[in-house]
Design an enzyme around this catalytic site. Structure first.
Site, PDB file in Angstrom:
ATOM      1  CG  ASP A 232      -0.129   0.121   2.548  1.00 53.28           C
ATOM      2  OD1 ASP A 232       1.113   0.180   2.519  1.00 53.28           O
ATOM      3  OD2 ASP A 232      -0.767   0.166   3.612  1.00 53.28           O
ATOM      4  CG  ASP A 234       1.578   3.105   4.659  1.00 57.61           C
ATOM      5  OD1 ASP A 234       0.461   2.657   4.927  1.00 57.61           O
ATOM      6  OD2 ASP A 234       2.540   2.369   4.305  1.00 57.61           O
ATOM      7  CG  ASP A 322      -3.359   2.761   5.215  1.00 54.26           C
ATOM      8  OD1 ASP A 322      -4.486   2.504   4.736  1.00 54.26           O
ATOM      9  OD2 ASP A 322      -2.619   1.896   5.725  1.00 54.26           O
TER      10      ASP A 322
END
Ligand code: DCT
Ligand code: MG
Length: 398
Positions: A232, A234, A322
């Site tokens: 992902d 962040d 995120d």
């Protein structure tokens, strides 16, 4: 022919022989390592780049750690992860069992794994686990965004073994996150490249600065540590003045929505309470306002193009992002925590607690002896308070 100092040092550098002071050295092994310092049991006292010379061992140990996690054996899981982390920090490959002597955190199970791999090039216990039906199912299920070990276990106990079986089981109610996890599975189970992360950074930066030109944005997680690939992307977002961050994230989410690139969003409001002591529980999620997103990234936004699945003709892919919003006075602790690695931060906390009687988490650093919070404006401040040498983000890949 007698062993010269030079040749003995050569043996040491190559094999990482480090004997405890109490062990009498044999004629061919030197007991006072000069080239390689003593390896600390704490990841925060080691420098670990992305270059892992012992992947063969650490991959095997990761399977054992994961399997222990599925069996709810936390102690064993942590022991394997600690051992893997020590091996990751070594400047070259372990070529003999002797080379692991004196290294911390290597228990008898780990030693046995290393020995087997050195001898046979593989570890039979690891292969057995990888063939195990339960391990395979839990590994598959937990690869879905929103599915943790508990849910995976529940599904396994129901006799479910594949995604198809889960999706066809009327009694199973997927939550919103899991539905998105299945919907975008092909995209988000694939790695994110550095170029894709960079493209996302531009998108988030433009959005955040359109709303608040002086907002502070930092890429964190594995990409800040210099990793080429991640699962992902962040980010940390804050504002120069305390309090101005309130409402910013919801505004950013709206703006991403307006751009038509928001595929999924779970927003969590802040539960931050400045009167609470730092938590001892590493796994506990921090209390900052945050959101877990799935964002659409277009081909033409990425230098060198998107990574694609074979046969995929779409001009975009979905990526997990995120965004975390600490108040600016918590920025340094949040940055250190969200930069990771998990093992590095876990050991920072353990070091603080065991060696310094301090409590450290994503919100604060607290000195139990002085009974006071220590001021932390930068990551460097935190290392100084803990009496640790500064470790650069790219050296935190423990
Ligand atoms: N983190 C945290 N609290 C959480 C989750 C994560 O403090 N509840 C920290 C630990 C590492 C860092 O944030 C980033 O987490 P991940 O994205 O899971 O790890 P990563 O190192 O970025 O690895 P990956 O490349 O797989 O994304
Ligand atoms: Mg990450």
């Amino acid at each position: 022919r007698p062993v010269t100092v030079e040749s003995r040092h050569h043996i040491q550098v190559r094999d990482f022989v480090q004997l405890p002071a109490s062990v009498t050295p044999s004629p061919t092994v030197c007991s006072t390592p000069a080239a390689v310092d003593n390896v600390s049991q704490y990841a925060c006292q080691r420098r670990t780049t992305t270059e892992n010379h012992n992947k063969m061992f650490t991959d095997a140990l990761e399977v054992l750690a994961e399997s222990s996690e599925f069996n709810e054996n936390e102690g064993r899981c942590l022991a394997f992860r600690r051992a893997a982390s020590v091996l990751k920090s070594l400047p070259s490959a372990v070529r003999s069992l002797g080379a692991t002597q004196g290294l911390p955190c290597l228990g008898e199970h780990t030693e046995a794994v290393i020995e087997e791999i050195l001898q046979f090039g593989r570890c039979f216990k690891v292969e057995e686990i990888q063939c195990d039906e339960r391990y395979q199912a839990l590994k598959l299920f937990t690869s879905v965004f929103g599915v943790g070990p508990k849910t995976a276990e529940k599904w396994y106990r129901r006799g479910l073994r594949s995604f198809k079986e889960i999706l066809n089981e009327p009694a199973i109610q997927l939550n919103k996150m899991q539905r998105a996890g299945f919907l975008y599975y092909r995209d988000i189970s694939k790695t994110v490249s550095k170029a894709e992360a960079q493209a996302l950074r531009c998108i988030i930066e433009e959005t955040v600065h359109w709303i608040m030109p002086d907002a502070i944005l930092a890429l964190t997680g594995g990409f800040r540590r210099g990793k080429e690939y991640g699962h992902d992307v962040d980010f940390l977002v804050t504002t120069p003045e305390l309090g101005r961050e309130e409402g910013l994230l919801l505004h950013v989410i709206d703006r991403l929505q307006d751009q038509g690139i928001l595929l999924y969003c779970e927003h969590q409001g802040t539960t931050f309470d400045a009167t609470k002591l730092p938590s001892c529980n590493f796994e506990a999620m921090d209390h900052f306002e945050k959101c877990f997103l799935i964002v659409r990234l277009y081909e033409d936004q990425v230098e060198g193009g998107l990574q694609r699945n074979p046969g995929d003709s779409r001009a975009w892919r979905a990526i997990r992002v995120d965004l975390v919003v600490p108040p600016v006075d918590r920025y340094a602790t949040a940055l250190l925590g969200w930069t990771g690695s998990r093992q590095f931060v876990r050991d920072l906390r353990r070091f603080a607690r065991k060696e310094r009687r301090m409590l450290f988490d994503n919100h604060a650093l607290y000195d139990k002896t002085k009974k006071m919070f220590l001021s932390t404006t930068t990551e460097e401040d935190i290392f100084v308070h803990l009496g640790l040498e500064y470790v650069e983000p790219w050296q935190r890949n423990a």
